[in-house]
Motif scaffolding. Structure first.
Motif, PDB file in Angstrom:
ATOM      1  N   ALA A  78       0.831  -1.204   0.000  1.00 18.03           N
ATOM      2  CA  ALA A  78       0.000   0.000   0.000  1.00 18.03           C
ATOM      3  C   ALA A  78       0.868   1.258   0.000  1.00 18.03           C
ATOM      4  N   LEU A  80       3.610   1.724  -1.483  1.00 14.24           N
ATOM      5  CA  LEU A  80       4.132   2.011  -2.811  1.00 14.24           C
ATOM      6  C   LEU A  80       3.138   2.798  -3.650  1.00 14.24           C
ATOM      7  N   ARG A  81       1.870   2.738  -3.277  1.00 14.20           N
ATOM      8  CA  ARG A  81       0.825   3.398  -4.065  1.00 14.20           C
ATOM      9  C   ARG A  81       0.221   4.613  -3.367  1.00 14.20           C
ATOM     10  N   PHE A  82       0.072   4.532  -2.049  1.00 16.29           N
ATOM     11  CA  PHE A  82      -0.633   5.572  -1.293  1.00 16.29           C
ATOM     12  C   PHE A  82       0.310   6.300  -0.340  1.00 16.29           C
TER      13      PHE A  82
END
Length: 103
Positions: A78, A80-82
């Motif tokens: 998570a 890495l994205r958020f």
């Protein structure tokens, strides 16, 4: 008397607070007097967040059960994205769900 309210414990807490304050203000005073920060010092200061994160995550990973390991993996993915807050919420939800359903 509780061991947390003993005079010895209060002295330890106050000494820790003073030591923490002195190290923080000492670093600020030393760096504040420099005209420029040397490249090696800059690189060392840039490495501090990763070192602190490692000291917090590694013991929890090795001492925790499967639920903690899966939650940390979900948090890593998570992250890495958020941003940080959604990452923490996802990790917390995963560990709570695993603890709820595994008993």
């Amino acid at each position: 008397m509780s061991e947390f309210a003993s005079p010895y414990m209060l002295i330890v807490i106050l000494a820790s607070a003073v030591a923490t304050y002195l190290t923080r203000i000492g670093g600020h005073l030393i760096i504040g007097r420099m005209k420029t920060i040397p490249p090696r010092l800059d690189a060392a200061l840039n490495a501090v967040p990763a070192a602190v994160l490692t000291t917090l995550v590694a013991p929890a990973f090795y001492a925790g059960g499967l639920d903690v390991k899966v939650a940390m993996a979900a948090g890593l993915i998570a992250g890495l994205r958020f941003s940080a807050i959604p990452m923490l919420i996802i990790g917390w939800c995963v560990v709570m769900a695993m603890r709820h359903f595994s008993g």
